[in-house]
Each structure stands twice: as C-alpha cells, then as structure tokens.
Design an enzyme around this catalytic site. Structure first.
Site, short mmCIF file in Angstrom:
data_model
loop_
_atom_site.label_atom_id
_atom_site.label_comp_id
_atom_site.label_asym_id
_atom_site.label_seq_id
_atom_site.Cartn_x
_atom_site.Cartn_y
_atom_site.Cartn_z
N ARG A 238 5.33 -9.73 7.04
CA ARG A 238 6.20 -9.58 5.74
C ARG A 238 6.63 -11.07 5.74
O ARG A 238 6.74 -11.48 6.50
CB ARG A 238 6.81 -8.49 5.97
CG ARG A 238 6.96 -7.13 5.61
CD ARG A 238 5.88 -6.68 4.16
NE ARG A 238 5.11 -5.73 3.88
CZ ARG A 238 3.83 -5.47 4.00
NH1 ARG A 238 2.94 -6.60 4.15
NH2 ARG A 238 4.20 -4.37 3.17
N GLU A 267 7.54 -13.06 -2.40
CA GLU A 267 6.46 -13.37 -3.12
C GLU A 267 6.95 -12.63 -3.88
O GLU A 267 6.97 -11.88 -4.06
CB GLU A 267 5.81 -12.90 -2.01
CG GLU A 267 5.25 -12.16 -1.35
CD GLU A 267 4.43 -10.97 -0.21
OE1 GLU A 267 4.06 -12.06 0.64
OE2 GLU A 267 3.53 -10.13 -0.94
N HIS A 285 -1.28 -13.14 0.64
CA HIS A 285 -1.18 -11.61 0.72
C HIS A 285 -2.49 -11.03 0.38
O HIS A 285 -2.27 -10.24 -0.04
CB HIS A 285 0.19 -11.42 0.16
CG HIS A 285 0.63 -10.03 0.40
ND1 HIS A 285 1.55 -9.72 0.93
CD2 HIS A 285 -0.44 -9.10 1.59
CE1 HIS A 285 2.39 -8.67 1.07
NE2 HIS A 285 1.17 -7.64 1.47
#
Ligand code: 8YV
Length: 330
Positions: A238, A267, A285
């Site tokens: 993360r 993000e 991601h």
C-alpha cells in the site's frame, strides 16, 4: 428483499448475480464515493460491495445502522475500520487466495523491471537515443542468485519467495510479525531476520505487508539509508507503507539504485518528484489485474455478500470473513 449498494462498477455479469437475491443500487459514476456520498447511498442498505477505496469507518457505520455486511473486492481491507464493524456486528469480508499468484507474478516482474532497467530502456529507445552498443549502456543488477528480501511474509510474500528461490536461485530473507514454520522456511530457502538485517542485506527488497498505523512509513528516510546503494525496492503493498517523498530523494541521490512502485501515497495522484526520475518503474495499482484474477475477486466478493446476508447455498457462512467472530455460531 434486502437492499445492497455496489459502490464501484465490477464485471456486470458477476455483479448481476446479486440481483437474484437483493435490490441492487449501482454507482453509475464509477468514482470513489466520499464519506457523505457513502452515508447517503448506504441508507437502508444491508450490504455493500466495495473495492478497497471506499472508507467505511465508525461514522459511516453509525449513520447506516441497517448495514450488516461490507464485502471488499480486495485482499487488503485498510479502507474498513474492522474493529468498529465488529463492535456493531457488521461482517467484513475480503478476497484472499484468488489473487495470490497473479499479484506475486506482478511483484516479481516489477522487481525485475527495476533491477534490469526495462522501463528506462524502453523510454530511451522511444526517444530515439539508441544509436550504438556500449558496454555499460543501461546495465542493471542481476536478479538470479541475488538476495531477495521480503517485508511481510503472508500468502503473497511466500509466493514471491517461491519464485525467487525455485526459479531464480535466490537466497531469501524475510521479516514478518510471525515466523514461518521451519519446513516452510526450508522449502522457500528463507531465513527470518530482523528488520535492520533485512534492510542491510537485501539486494532486492519487496514490500508485501498490510497497511496499518503500525506499518505507516515502514520504509522512510532512515530505513533507506540502511539499504545497499545497489539495492532495488519494490512496493506492491500500500502507498502509505513507504514515505514516497523520502524514496524520491533517495532515488535521486542514488542512495538506492532503483524502485518499482505499483501503489502510492494519495493515489491515484503521485508525488510529482517520482515522475521526474529515470530509476523508478511506475504502474497504476495493477498487481492483481489479470482478467481471470479480477473476475475471481469479483466473484468471491459477490459470494461473500450473498452468504453474509443469509442467502444462497452458503447462507450465513461467507467464504472469506475478516471478522468471523461476528457470525452466529453454527
Ligand atoms: C485491488 C489490492 O485491485 O487486493 C488488494 O488488496 O490492492 C488490489 O488487488 C484493489 O484493492 C482494488 O480492489
């Protein structure tokens, strides 16, 4: 019939399975719902299908007392206050296992791309700068035989270790909340070390630990100074696990050689300093983003929601609960 909210679009043919059991409200905007929007949309809903970005906290729960299940289409669930859910008897589910191998493939690919400067090489070529061969043109560091460091040795960490140990002859060192059983350590050629040793000895360090207050900025300016100047850092965990500003500075000063990042603080916005650097590979991601895996994740989240709200063949027994203590004893 219970009502459920599908907070983000997922594969329509899979999400449609919910319609056999529930009145379904979609989110046609397909943007992440903020707190006020979540509270408004969750009124009267018994369940929510979430995708890892929607923040389900104590305030949302208090404002939506009819909510009984939050089913995340993600293995990570740091978007959900699980303790607050448990206190209110709300079942939380995630999607482990189905994404392990795909995510490990991607973590390994990102690490290799950073080590062997693949993205940088492609940009060089596209800019038309390749005019001749040169002995030290875009030379990187070897992956095979190098020491693979893993911070967070859960399912995905172990799948990465397996790739490194069995496919690439890498000695594996790892740091985790708990040690693996000795037979798993020996199968993975893995040695448990403290975090300082992990930073000091890793040639390629991969982060796969869950995000929590305890793991916030697990890699920051200080940790980066303890790594080898030839090392690479790969983050598929993360964003908050790494201090991105400190990482950008370390990459710029070549305190470490390169990084591969699939997740970012804040993000989908990125720290602009990262975009300026040649020695970082950046992806949006997508570690779990194969068609088969994303479909399996959506399907498992749907199965969880159906079962958690007492419907379908597994009524009352969602396959992958995060807080099983909420479920009534069988
Ligand atoms: C998801 C992930 O794509 O599973 C996770 O925890 O980070 C990714 O696989 C993302 O969370 C959106 O669901």
């Amino acid at each position: 019939m219970d009502k459920v909210l599908v907070a983000r679009a997922a594969f329509p043919d899979i999400v449609d399975r919910l319609r056999a059991h529930f009145e379904v409200e979609d989110n046609p905007s397909d943007t992440v719902l903020d707190k006020a929007q979540l509270i408004a949309r969750l009124q009267g809903k018994a369940g929510a299908f979430t995708t890892g970005s929607e923040r389900i906290d104590a305030e949302v729960l208090a404002a939506c007392p009819q909510l009984r299940a939050v089913c995340n289409m993600a293995v990570g669930y740091n978007n959900i206050d699980v303790a607050a859910c448990t206190a209110r008897g709300v079942i939380v589910t995630n999607t482990p296992d189905v994404l392990t191998e795909t995510t490990a493939d991607f973590g390994f690919a990102l690490m290799m791309a950073a080590a062997r400067r693949i993205a940088e090489s492609e940009h060089y070529l596209r800019r038309g700068e390749w005019t001749k061969w040169h002995y030290d043109q875009l030379v990187g560091s070897d992956v095979h035989g190098a020491t693979l460091g893993i911070l967070g040795m859960g399912r995905i960490g172990q799948a990465i270790a397996r790739r490194g140990a069995l496919g690439f002859g890498m000695p594996v060192i790892y740091h985790n909340r708990s040690r693996l059983a000795p037979e798993i350590e020996s199968a993975l050629n893995a040695r448990y070390v403290d975090k300082a040793t992990l930073l000091r000895e890793s040639d390629h360090l991969v982060l796969v630990l869950p995000y929590s207050a305890a793991s916030h900025h697990a890699i920051g300016a200080v940790e980066l100074t303890h790594m080898k100047p030839t090392a690479t850092l790969t983050n598929i965990a993360r964003g908050g696990v790494v201090d991105d500003a400190a990482l950008a500075e370390a990459l710029k000063a070549r305190r470490i050689a390169a990084a591969g990042l699939d997740v970012f603080e804040g993000e989908p916005k990125l720290n602009p300093a990262l975009l300026e650097l040649p020695n970082v590979v950046l992806t949006p991601h997508i570690a779990s983003a194969s068609v088969a895996t994303r479909r399996a994740m959506a399907s498992l989240a749907v199965d969880n929601l159906i079962a958690a709200l007492g419907c379908g063949p597994q009524a009352g027994r969602p396959p992958t609960p995060v807080n099983p203590e909420v479920l009534a004893p069988r």
